[in-house]
Design a protein around this motif. Structure first.
Motif, PDB file in Angstrom:
ATOM      1  N   LYS A 196      42.714  41.306  41.204  1.00  0.00           N
ATOM      2  CA  LYS A 196      41.348  40.790  41.267  1.00  0.00           C
ATOM      3  C   LYS A 196      40.416  41.991  41.361  1.00  0.00           C
ATOM      4  N   VAL A 197      39.285  41.909  40.691  1.00  0.00           N
ATOM      5  CA  VAL A 197      38.312  43.002  40.706  1.00  0.00           C
ATOM      6  C   VAL A 197      37.890  43.295  42.145  1.00  0.00           C
ATOM      7  N   GLY A 198      37.876  44.589  42.473  1.00  0.00           N
ATOM      8  CA  GLY A 198      37.457  45.030  43.796  1.00  0.00           C
ATOM      9  C   GLY A 198      38.570  45.010  44.830  1.00  0.00           C
ATOM     10  N   GLN A 199      39.757  44.590  44.435  1.00  0.00           N
ATOM     11  CA  GLN A 199      40.881  44.527  45.366  1.00  0.00           C
ATOM     12  C   GLN A 199      42.030  45.393  44.865  1.00  0.00           C
ATOM     13  N   ARG A 200      42.890  45.758  45.800  1.00  0.00           N
ATOM     14  CA  ARG A 200      44.082  46.533  45.466  1.00  0.00           C
ATOM     15  C   ARG A 200      45.258  45.583  45.247  1.00  0.00           C
ATOM     16  N   THR A 201      46.094  45.923  44.283  1.00  0.00           N
ATOM     17  CA  THR A 201      47.321  45.183  44.014  1.00  0.00           C
ATOM     18  C   THR A 201      48.405  46.200  43.706  1.00  0.00           C
ATOM     19  N   LYS A 202      49.525  46.121  44.397  1.00  0.00           N
ATOM     20  CA  LYS A 202      50.623  47.048  44.141  1.00  0.00           C
ATOM     21  C   LYS A 202      51.192  46.814  42.750  1.00  0.00           C
ATOM     22  N   VAL A 203      51.519  47.945  42.092  1.00  0.00           N
ATOM     23  CA  VAL A 203      52.059  47.921  40.741  1.00  0.00           C
ATOM     24  C   VAL A 203      53.226  48.912  40.691  1.00  0.00           C
ATOM     25  N   LEU A 204      54.362  48.455  40.153  1.00  0.00           N
ATOM     26  CA  LEU A 204      55.512  49.339  39.949  1.00  0.00           C
ATOM     27  C   LEU A 204      55.431  49.888  38.529  1.00  0.00           C
ATOM     28  N   LEU A 205      55.308  51.204  38.418  1.00  0.00           N
ATOM     29  CA  LEU A 205      55.211  51.879  37.126  1.00  0.00           C
ATOM     30  C   LEU A 205      56.487  52.669  36.873  1.00  0.00           C
TER      31      LEU A 205
END
Length: 146
Positions: free
Chosen positions: A43-52
């Motif tokens: 969501k815009v303005g929020q952090r979200t964990k991402v596995l790269l």
């Protein structure tokens, strides 16, 4: 220091079909070779964990802040390594509708911070190769779903 890479691919599909795959964050583990998983819904303005993951086997879990989620146009986030100013990256996907019914996907990243001069080989090597692998995979996913 700053450094930027950008890749392009033409997809034989309308822009809304490309956006449908790009914004289906929960489906990434089934097709993406580099953005392996989103832990939550961005969501815009929020952090979200991402596995790269990158070619060569390097993986990292980032916690970027999502800057833009603009349907049929752009997805953008900014991540950092440890603290701001060490090694930051602003990653983006832009979509452009072409007159022949195709869509151009532009994927890039603007890197900044103290470590950039020491990371240029990785940026222009495995990171760019990873972008190109993702581009081919999303093209295949979108075109096979039509």
């Amino acid at each position: 220091m700053n450094e930027q890479i950008e890749t392009h691919i033409r997809i034989d599909a309308p822009i809304d079909a490309v956006w449908a795959v790009l914004s289906d964050f929960q489906a990434y583990p089934t097709w993406s070779p580099t953005i392996a998983e989103f832990f939550g819904t961005p969501k815009v303005g929020q952090r979200t964990k991402v596995l790269l993951t990158q070619p060569g086997g390097t993986s990292i879990t980032m916690n970027p802040i999502f800057l833009k989620i603009d349907a049929n146009r752009e997805l953008r986030w900014k991540g950092r390594l440890l603290l701001n100013g060490i090694f930051d990256g602003e990653h983006y996907f832009r979509l452009e509708s072409l007159s022949n019914g195709q869509t151009e996907l532009i994927q890039g990243e603007k890197f900044s911070g103290l470590l950039v001069p020491f990371m240029k080989k990785m940026i222009h090597g495995n990171t760019k190769l990873g972008f190109e692998a993702f581009n081919r995979a999303i093209k295949e996913r979108v075109e096979s779903s039509l």
